[in-house]
Design a protein around this motif. Structure first.
Motif: not given
Length: 240
Positions: A113-119, A208-214
């Motif tokens: 469930d990528l929609q509810h992924a947490e990172l 993929r999850i945060a959709q941000l540069p590290f």
């Protein structure tokens, strides 16, 4: 108990950049030398009673490239091993992949469930049962915890008690009733530096999850000292 003997069950490839780091993370969290932690490769070996005979406490960690939702032969073999682990009654703490795997092995349901992924870090809140639990009750009612998952448990196994949730994922921690087995979706074996080094080792997760540069993402993460207290609390409760 002086010098407990630990078994860390891993589900990682030989070339996984986090394979050795994970051992160090658990050893540091438990304040023990790495030599006290025996590593068990669940990908290549089936667990049996001989592997547990001289062990005081078992840990199951995360997974770089393997999903609990798989129906491949390796996962079917892993489920049998985890059923044996539960039958053994050994004190066991499972985080992330281990949380999901024990849930599935005991009859729960896990989905991708990528929609509810947490990172990164997320705020965990105790359930009413969590507030009364002998281990979780020693933590604040809400605390930050280290996260990194795309799969999640949507149905807990029978004979378990939900202990904590986040706003995105209700099933964040549970215990097996009548067994010394606790499971968390989050990572109490990590610290902020080890979390960030792990995410940096798997840059595709950040994209993929945060959709941000590290470099942007890392500034959003924060230390989670209450989360880090959980493994020692578990060890002290069951090993004395």
């Amino acid at each position: 108990m002086n010098n407990p003997r630990y078994l860390l069950i891993q589900i990682r490839d030989v070339d996984d950049p986090i394979r050795l780091q994970e051992v160090g993370c658990f050893a540091d969290a438990l304040q023990c030398p790495q030599e006290s932690v025996t590593v068990f490769d669940l990908l290549s070996t089936s667990l049996n009673a001989s592997h547990l005979a001289d062990i005081d406490m078992v840990m199951i960690g995360g997974s770089g490239r393997y999903s609990v939702t798989s129906d491949a032969a390796w996962m079917q073999k892993a489920i049998v091993s985890l059923e044996r682990l539960l039958e053994s009654g050994k004190p066991t703490f499972a985080s992330c992949w281990g949380f999901q795997a024990l849930a599935r092995a005991a009859g729960g349901k896990v989905i991708h469930d990528l929609q509810h992924a947490e990172l990164g870090t997320s705020l965990v809140t105790l359930t009413e049962a969590g507030k009364l639990d002998p281990i979780f009750s020693q933590l604040p009612e809400s605390f930050e915890a280290y996260m990194g998952h795309e799969d999640r448990v949507i149905e807990m196994p029978p004979g378990t008690t939900l202990l904590a949730s986040t706003a995105s994922v209700a099933q964040q921690a549970f215990r097996f009733d009548g067994l010394p087995v606790y499971c968390t979706q989050f990572h109490p074996e990590l610290t902020l530096p080890s979390l960030l080094s792990r995410i940096e080792a798997y840059p595709e997760y950040c994209e993929r999850i945060a959709q941000l540069p590290f470099d942007v993402f890392r500034r959003q993460c924060q230390a989670a000292p209450q989360c880090e207290a959980l493994l020692p609390l578990f060890r002290d409760h069951f090993l004395g």
